[in-house]
Structures are given as structure tokens and as C-alpha cells.
Motif scaffolding. Structure first.
Motif, short mmCIF file in Angstrom:
data_model
loop_
_atom_site.label_atom_id
_atom_site.label_comp_id
_atom_site.label_asym_id
_atom_site.label_seq_id
_atom_site.Cartn_x
_atom_site.Cartn_y
_atom_site.Cartn_z
N GLY A 17 0.52 -1.26 0.25
CA GLY A 17 -0.11 0.20 0.30
C GLY A 17 0.86 1.37 0.04
N LEU A 18 2.14 1.26 0.59
CA LEU A 18 2.69 2.60 0.05
C LEU A 18 2.51 3.20 -1.63
N ILE A 20 -0.06 3.79 -3.11
CA ILE A 20 -0.57 4.37 -3.83
C ILE A 20 -1.13 5.48 -1.94
N GLU A 21 -0.63 4.83 -1.18
CA GLU A 21 -0.49 6.17 -0.37
C GLU A 21 0.49 7.86 -0.80
N LEU A 22 1.96 6.86 -1.50
CA LEU A 22 2.64 7.86 -1.76
C LEU A 22 2.04 8.57 -3.13
N ASP A 24 -1.53 9.86 -4.01
CA ASP A 24 -2.61 9.90 -2.99
C ASP A 24 -1.98 11.91 -2.33
N ALA A 25 -0.97 11.58 -1.55
CA ALA A 25 -0.11 12.60 -1.06
C ALA A 25 0.39 13.43 -1.75
N ASP A 28 -2.73 15.39 -3.53
CA ASP A 28 -3.19 15.88 -3.53
C ASP A 28 -1.85 17.76 -2.78
#
Length: 66
Positions: A17-18, A20-22, A24-25, A28
Motif C-alpha cells: 500500500g505504500l 498508493i499512499e504516496l 494520494d499524498a 493532494d
């Protein structure tokens, strides 16, 4: 469409999941629409790179920990 390439210098795989987290961040942070910012993760094992002058400073860990 921004494509962010990240190369991780580590012997262990990144956590699930790293990416997708990156993505998304980063999306944003730069104000891009959903689906418009891509992140590509690559892992470079420590045995495949070197630093001149004896390696990293003392404050930088020489090995990753799982």
C-alpha cells in the motif's frame, strides 16, 4: 500527468500500500485530479550501490530494518 519515480535503497520490500499512499499524498500536494498522479516504486538492494569515501554518515543507518 505527473509520474513520480521513487527508488528505495533497501533490502526489504516496501510495505503493501505504500505506492498508493504516496500517490494520494503527492496528488493532494500538487492539486491534481484523482487518477492523474502516478507513483512508481523501485527497490535497489544495498548490494547494488556504493558510496565513495567510506559510505553514509554515522547518522544514516547502514542497513534497513524490517
Amino acid at each position: 500527468m505527473p509520474i513520480i519515480d521513487i527508488e528505495l535503497m533497501a533490502d526489504t520490500p516496501p510495505p503493501p500500500g505504500l505506492a498508493i499512499e504516496l500517490a494520494d499524498a503527492m496528488g493532494d500536494a500538487i492539486g491534481s485530479a484523482p487518477g492523474a498522479t502516478w507513483v512508481r516504486l523501485r527497490r535497489l538492494p544495498r548490494t547494488h550501490y556504493a558510496e565513495s569515501g567510506g559510505g553514509p554518515p554515522e547518522a544514516v543507518p547502514a542497513r534497513s530494518t524490517p
